[in-house]
Design a protein around this motif. Structure first.
Motif, PDB file in Angstrom:
ATOM      1  N   TRP A  83      36.138 -33.813  -6.478  1.00  0.00           N
ATOM      2  CA  TRP A  83      36.816 -33.419  -5.254  1.00  0.00           C
ATOM      3  C   TRP A  83      35.803 -32.929  -4.230  1.00  0.00           C
ATOM      4  O   TRP A  83      34.977 -32.075  -4.522  1.00  0.00           O
ATOM      5  CB  TRP A  83      37.827 -32.318  -5.530  1.00  0.00           C
ATOM      6  N   THR A 101      39.331 -33.797   1.224  1.00  0.00           N
ATOM      7  CA  THR A 101      40.554 -33.754   0.449  1.00  0.00           C
ATOM      8  C   THR A 101      41.517 -32.785   1.114  1.00  0.00           C
ATOM      9  O   THR A 101      41.138 -31.664   1.447  1.00  0.00           O
ATOM     10  CB  THR A 101      40.261 -33.297  -0.999  1.00  0.00           C
ATOM     11  N   VAL A 155      33.422 -30.261  -8.139  1.00  0.00           N
ATOM     12  CA  VAL A 155      34.104 -29.835  -6.918  1.00  0.00           C
ATOM     13  C   VAL A 155      33.007 -29.527  -5.909  1.00  0.00           C
ATOM     14  O   VAL A 155      32.182 -28.650  -6.130  1.00  0.00           O
ATOM     15  CB  VAL A 155      34.977 -28.589  -7.160  1.00  0.00           C
ATOM     16  N   VAL A 175      43.752 -28.102  -2.030  1.00  0.00           N
ATOM     17  CA  VAL A 175      42.776 -28.744  -2.922  1.00  0.00           C
ATOM     18  C   VAL A 175      42.862 -28.111  -4.309  1.00  0.00           C
ATOM     19  O   VAL A 175      42.863 -28.820  -5.320  1.00  0.00           O
ATOM     20  CB  VAL A 175      41.341 -28.646  -2.368  1.00  0.00           C
ATOM     21  N   ILE A 217      43.757 -29.991  -7.807  1.00  0.00           N
ATOM     22  CA  ILE A 217      42.879 -29.919  -8.983  1.00  0.00           C
ATOM     23  C   ILE A 217      43.675 -29.437 -10.198  1.00  0.00           C
ATOM     24  O   ILE A 217      43.593 -30.026 -11.279  1.00  0.00           O
ATOM     25  CB  ILE A 217      41.672 -29.000  -8.716  1.00  0.00           C
TER      26      ILE A 217
END
Length: 191
Positions: free
Chosen positions: A58, A63, A14, A71, A75
């Motif tokens: 991500w 995103t 991430v 986000v 996830i």
């Protein structure tokens, strides 16, 4: 990254307020932070960061328009789907269940965002609850709150408090433990 290589685990990077290319090439703030360290493990860190930046993950900025909560939700949904495929395995002894399960999932059409109610009818012992539980297990990841209630008729008729205990169970599961203070069936119905 070592766990991904040795234990068949999956890493999902991430990139929070950092561009993946900065991590991959170790430039900008990432490069500056690494330059401050001189210990011998820095080479391992550089390699691990390069590997991580090359993985599919991500990027917060790119995103969901950078909206953190969205986000995070994406996830969680992705990881939950990955875990679901590991945990939801039908018993091999349940012959013919998979086609029924697929038909029921198609009827529910989760992607449509429409409210759906499906009735499952049949003789006792035909697998209605098993089918409903399997569908619930597969699709529950799409919902923020969920509750599976079985044997409603038997539990509600078993005692005067049976229906109240069912309401408390549902409300507790849907409200993260806050539904246990329901005092009556009438109050539970209103909630």
């Amino acid at each position: 990254m070592e766990c991904q290589k040795s234990n068949d685990q999956i890493a999902y990077p991430v990139f929070y307020d950092v561009d993946p290319s900065e991590v991959r090439k170790q430039r900008g703030p990432v490069g500056e932070a690494l330059a401050e360290h001189t210990n011998k493990d820095i080479r391992k860190w550089r390699e691990a960061l390069t590997e991580a930046a090359n993985l599919s993950g991500w990027d917060l900025e790119k995103t969901a328009d950078g909206h953190e909560a969205k986000v995070i939700k994406l996830i969680v949904q992705h990881i939950s789907l990955e875990l679901r495929s590991i945990n939801v395995n039908l018993d091999d002894k349940l012959v013919g269940m998979e086609p029924r399960l697929q038909d029921l999932e198609e009827s529910l059409d989760i992607a449509s965002n429409e409210v759906r109610m499906i009735g499952i009818k049949g003789m006792g012992g035909a697998g209605k609850t098993t089918l409903a539980r399997a569908v619930f297990d597969r699709i529950s990841v799409h919902f923020e709150a969920k509750s599976f209630v079985e044997n409603v008729r038997e539990v509600s008729k078993a005692s005067l408090s049976g229906l109240l205990s069912l309401q408390q169970k549902i409300l507790s599961e849907l409200l993260n433990g806050q539904g246990n203070n329901v005092g009556s069936v009438h109050e539970g119905t209103k909630i």
